[in-house]
Scaffold this active site. Structure first.
Site, short mmCIF file in Angstrom:
data_model
loop_
_atom_site.label_atom_id
_atom_site.label_comp_id
_atom_site.label_asym_id
_atom_site.label_seq_id
_atom_site.Cartn_x
_atom_site.Cartn_y
_atom_site.Cartn_z
N CYS A 90 49.89 58.03 56.89
CA CYS A 90 49.92 58.86 55.77
C CYS A 90 50.79 58.00 54.83
O CYS A 90 52.19 57.84 54.98
CB CYS A 90 50.80 60.06 56.37
SG CYS A 90 50.89 61.43 54.85
N GLU A 119 43.84 60.31 51.67
CA GLU A 119 43.50 59.07 52.71
C GLU A 119 42.38 58.54 51.80
O GLU A 119 41.76 58.88 51.13
CB GLU A 119 43.13 59.37 54.29
CG GLU A 119 43.95 59.86 54.98
CD GLU A 119 45.15 58.94 55.49
OE1 GLU A 119 45.31 57.88 55.02
OE2 GLU A 119 45.97 59.58 56.29
#
Length: 226
Positions: free
Chosen positions: A2, A104
């Site tokens: 992340c 992402e």
């Protein structure tokens, strides 16, 4: 992993989702409005002190004084509890990042397409985190890291790692100083939201720059790179 997420709801929204008694915190219905949170910035972090939940701005990144590299931003759940570097944080510095989703990038050749990932019911998310306690005192780059887990099923098509997102009813136990390291490991295994709790869609490449902020960053785009 992340490396970018959104924290745009209000403090009240996050605390309400945790079922916190409204007399136990200072109300603030104003939206935080951060649609592109990047490492190396201060991020609102939920932690527990003296049995009460606190929301403090804490540096996203961790590198102790002897660390001569860039601060780390993630810690793998598979090894964080036993790692020499992260074990003290796991034992005494568990926290939670309230969020609304994360980004992402999916790679194809030399091109990368960003995606925004969120709860399928648009509920607030609570990322498991560890860091340098106490969080109300600045520690330079000794801030916090987001705990990550492996991606399974369809989400692995986007990225092979993702934040460990705790269920709302597990947050207080995760944060509690009465919860042992072993118990915290069990929470991480048993109280994490599965991949089928999330939806994702392609978003503008503008999210690649943390200078860009605004609601348009999380909106679905048809202008994809591949």
């Amino acid at each position: 992993m992340c490396g970018r997420f959104a924290q745009y709801s209000s403090r009240d929204t996050y605390f309400d989702a945790l079922g916190v008694d409204d007399s136990d915190y200072i109300h603030d219905p104003e939206s935080i409005g951060r649609y592109n949170v990047a490492p190396g910035t201060n991020v609102l972090l939920i932690n527990e002190r003296d049995g009460e939940l606190k929301l403090d701005p804490v540096y996203w990144g961790y590198g102790p004084e002897w660390w001569d590299k860039q601060p780390l931003i993630n810690a793998r759940v598979e090894t964080a509890a036993s790692s020499r570097m992260f074990k003290p944080l796991w034992n005494h510095g568990r926290a939670v990042v309230p969020a609304d989703g994360w980004y992402e990038w999916k790679r194809s050749g030399n091109k990368k397409q960003p995606y925004f990932i969120h709860h399928k019911s648009h509920e607030p998310l609570f990322f498991a985190a560890i860091g340098k306690d106490p969080f109300d005192n600045p520690h330079g780059h000794e801030g916090f890291l987001i705990v990550t887990a492996s991606s399974n099923e369809g989400m692995v098509d986007i990225h092979d790692r993702r934040p460990l997102v705790l269920t709302a009813d597990a947050v207080r136990e995760w944060l509690s100083s009465d919860t042992s390291s072993k118990e915290a490991e069990l929470i991480a295994k048993k109280a994490a939201l599965p991949e089928n709790s999330f939806l994702w869609h392609p978003v503008t490449a503008k999210v690649g720059s943390p200078k860009n902020q605004g609601k348009e960053l999380i909106q679905k785009t048809d202008d994809t790179v591949f």
